[in-house]
Design a protein around this motif. Sequence first.
Motif, mmCIF file in Angstrom:
data_model
loop_
_atom_site.group_PDB
_atom_site.id
_atom_site.type_symbol
_atom_site.label_atom_id
_atom_site.label_comp_id
_atom_site.label_asym_id
_atom_site.label_seq_id
_atom_site.Cartn_x
_atom_site.Cartn_y
_atom_site.Cartn_z
ATOM 1 N N SER A 57 -37.592 52.613 -60.342
ATOM 2 C CA SER A 57 -38.450 53.332 -61.270
ATOM 3 C C SER A 57 -39.148 54.454 -60.511
ATOM 4 O O SER A 57 -39.935 54.192 -59.590
ATOM 5 C CB SER A 57 -39.493 52.389 -61.875
ATOM 6 N N SER A 58 -38.852 55.698 -60.914
ATOM 7 C CA SER A 58 -39.516 56.838 -60.266
ATOM 8 C C SER A 58 -40.988 56.878 -60.660
ATOM 9 O O SER A 58 -41.826 57.369 -59.904
ATOM 10 C CB SER A 58 -38.807 58.138 -60.632
ATOM 11 N N THR A 59 -41.317 56.331 -61.826
ATOM 12 C CA THR A 59 -42.710 56.281 -62.273
ATOM 13 C C THR A 59 -43.524 55.321 -61.409
ATOM 14 O O THR A 59 -44.610 55.651 -60.930
ATOM 15 C CB THR A 59 -42.795 55.829 -63.754
ATOM 16 N N TYR A 63 -38.751 49.063 -57.320
ATOM 17 C CA TYR A 63 -37.765 48.440 -58.199
ATOM 18 C C TYR A 63 -38.477 47.635 -59.275
ATOM 19 O O TYR A 63 -39.456 46.949 -59.002
ATOM 20 C CB TYR A 63 -36.818 47.529 -57.403
ATOM 21 N N VAL A 64 -37.978 47.780 -60.492
ATOM 22 C CA VAL A 64 -38.573 47.110 -61.650
ATOM 23 C C VAL A 64 -37.481 46.294 -62.327
ATOM 24 O O VAL A 64 -36.324 46.705 -62.385
ATOM 25 C CB VAL A 64 -39.159 48.158 -62.632
ATOM 26 N N GLN A 65 -37.868 45.128 -62.836
ATOM 27 C CA GLN A 65 -36.904 44.272 -63.546
ATOM 28 C C GLN A 65 -36.678 44.791 -64.957
ATOM 29 O O GLN A 65 -37.619 45.211 -65.638
ATOM 30 C CB GLN A 65 -37.432 42.844 -63.659
ATOM 31 N N TYR A 66 -35.428 44.682 -65.387
ATOM 32 C CA TYR A 66 -35.048 45.042 -66.754
ATOM 33 C C TYR A 66 -34.198 43.934 -67.355
ATOM 34 O O TYR A 66 -33.389 43.310 -66.655
ATOM 35 C CB TYR A 66 -34.230 46.341 -66.779
ATOM 36 N N ALA A 67 -34.374 43.696 -68.632
ATOM 37 C CA ALA A 67 -33.475 42.834 -69.402
ATOM 38 C C ALA A 67 -32.582 43.772 -70.185
ATOM 39 O O ALA A 67 -33.062 44.571 -70.999
ATOM 40 C CB ALA A 67 -34.258 41.920 -70.341
ATOM 41 N N ASP A 68 -31.301 43.728 -69.907
ATOM 42 C CA ASP A 68 -30.334 44.586 -70.597
ATOM 43 C C ASP A 68 -29.585 43.753 -71.629
ATOM 44 O O ASP A 68 -28.860 42.821 -71.284
ATOM 45 C CB ASP A 68 -29.343 45.196 -69.606
ATOM 46 N N VAL A 69 -29.773 44.086 -72.904
ATOM 47 C CA VAL A 69 -29.114 43.389 -74.010
ATOM 48 C C VAL A 69 -27.963 44.273 -74.482
ATOM 49 O O VAL A 69 -28.185 45.427 -74.863
ATOM 50 C CB VAL A 69 -30.099 43.123 -75.171
ATOM 51 N N GLN A 70 -26.747 43.725 -74.437
ATOM 52 C CA GLN A 70 -25.561 44.503 -74.792
ATOM 53 C C GLN A 70 -24.840 43.870 -75.968
ATOM 54 O O GLN A 70 -24.659 42.653 -76.026
ATOM 55 C CB GLN A 70 -24.616 44.589 -73.603
ATOM 56 N N SER A 71 -24.392 44.719 -76.907
ATOM 57 C CA SER A 71 -23.644 44.250 -78.068
ATOM 58 C C SER A 71 -22.215 43.905 -77.660
ATOM 59 O O SER A 71 -21.547 44.670 -76.984
ATOM 60 C CB SER A 71 -23.620 45.329 -79.146
ATOM 61 N N THR A 72 -21.761 42.730 -78.099
ATOM 62 C CA THR A 72 -20.371 42.320 -77.859
ATOM 63 C C THR A 72 -19.626 42.157 -79.184
ATOM 64 O O THR A 72 -18.604 41.488 -79.251
ATOM 65 C CB THR A 72 -20.309 41.003 -77.053
ATOM 66 N N THR A 73 -20.186 42.769 -80.222
ATOM 67 C CA THR A 73 -19.561 42.765 -81.539
ATOM 68 C C THR A 73 -19.645 44.188 -82.110
ATOM 69 O O THR A 73 -20.380 45.019 -81.578
ATOM 70 C CB THR A 73 -20.227 41.734 -82.473
ATOM 71 N N PHE A 108 -34.999 46.593 -71.599
ATOM 72 C CA PHE A 108 -36.411 46.263 -71.745
ATOM 73 C C PHE A 108 -36.998 46.062 -70.351
ATOM 74 O O PHE A 108 -36.521 45.217 -69.599
ATOM 75 C CB PHE A 108 -36.593 44.971 -72.552
ATOM 76 N N MET A 109 -38.047 46.797 -69.999
ATOM 77 C CA MET A 109 -38.688 46.629 -68.704
ATOM 78 C C MET A 109 -39.549 45.369 -68.739
ATOM 79 O O MET A 109 -40.364 45.179 -69.656
ATOM 80 C CB MET A 109 -39.550 47.850 -68.360
ATOM 81 N N ILE A 110 -39.359 44.532 -67.756
ATOM 82 C CA ILE A 110 -40.021 43.224 -67.722
ATOM 83 C C ILE A 110 -41.260 43.288 -66.842
ATOM 84 O O ILE A 110 -41.248 43.874 -65.764
ATOM 85 C CB ILE A 110 -39.068 42.149 -67.162
ATOM 86 N N GLY A 111 -42.330 42.604 -67.298
ATOM 87 C CA GLY A 111 -43.536 42.445 -66.494
ATOM 88 C C GLY A 111 -44.358 43.711 -66.386
ATOM 89 O O GLY A 111 -44.193 44.666 -67.134
ATOM 90 N N THR A 112 -45.270 43.698 -65.420
ATOM 91 C CA THR A 112 -46.128 44.846 -65.155
ATOM 92 C C THR A 112 -45.971 45.229 -63.695
ATOM 93 O O THR A 112 -45.349 44.509 -62.913
ATOM 94 C CB THR A 112 -47.603 44.500 -65.439
ATOM 95 N N LYS A 113 -46.530 46.344 -63.309
ATOM 96 C CA LYS A 113 -46.382 46.826 -61.945
ATOM 97 C C LYS A 113 -46.833 45.758 -60.945
ATOM 98 O O LYS A 113 -47.918 45.209 -61.048
ATOM 99 C CB LYS A 113 -47.194 48.101 -61.732
ATOM 100 N N GLY A 114 -45.943 45.472 -60.003
ATOM 101 C CA GLY A 114 -46.271 44.507 -58.961
ATOM 102 C C GLY A 114 -46.140 43.056 -59.385
ATOM 103 O O GLY A 114 -46.279 42.155 -58.566
#
Length: 136
Positions: A57-59, A63-73, A108-114
Motif C-alpha cells: 500500500s503506497s498510502t 504491506y496490507v492484507q486483502y480479501a480477494d473475492v472472485q466470481s467462479t460463475t 477488501f482491505m482487512i484490518g487497520t494500519k499496523g
Amino acid sequence: MQFLQTIFLIISCWTATIHKKLTVVKMKRKLLIAIGLAISMPSIASSVSISINQKWSSTWREYVQYADVQSTTDEIEIHNLELNRGNCEYYKQIALPKKLKYGQTLSFMIGTKGRICNVLEASVTTNKGVEKFRFK
C-alpha cells in the motif's frame, strides 16, 4: 428319511440362491437410485472463491492484507463479506451489493494500519446463498 434330508438341503440351497439374487437386485436398484440422484441434483460447486493476500500500500507504506473475492460463475451478486465471524474488520471501499461476472474480483482491505487480522474463516453472502471458507 434320507429323501427328506436331500429335499431340505435342495430347498435351503434354492432359498439361499434366491436370497443372494434378491440382494444383488436390491443393490443394483440402490446404485441406480444413487446415480439418478447425483445426476439430477444441481451442482454444489462454489460460486465464488476467496483468497487472503498481502499487497503493498503506497498510502500506508507497508504491506496490507486483502480479501480477494472472485466470481467462479457467469454472474453473481456479492451482498456481504464476514471475516472471522464478524471479529475481523475490513474497509468497505466498495458499495455492496456488487455484481461480478466470471473471473472478476473484489478486493477488501482487512484490518487497520499496523493491525493484522489472522483470517481463519470467511463467509461470503451472495444472491445464491452463503458460502463459507476456512483457512489454516
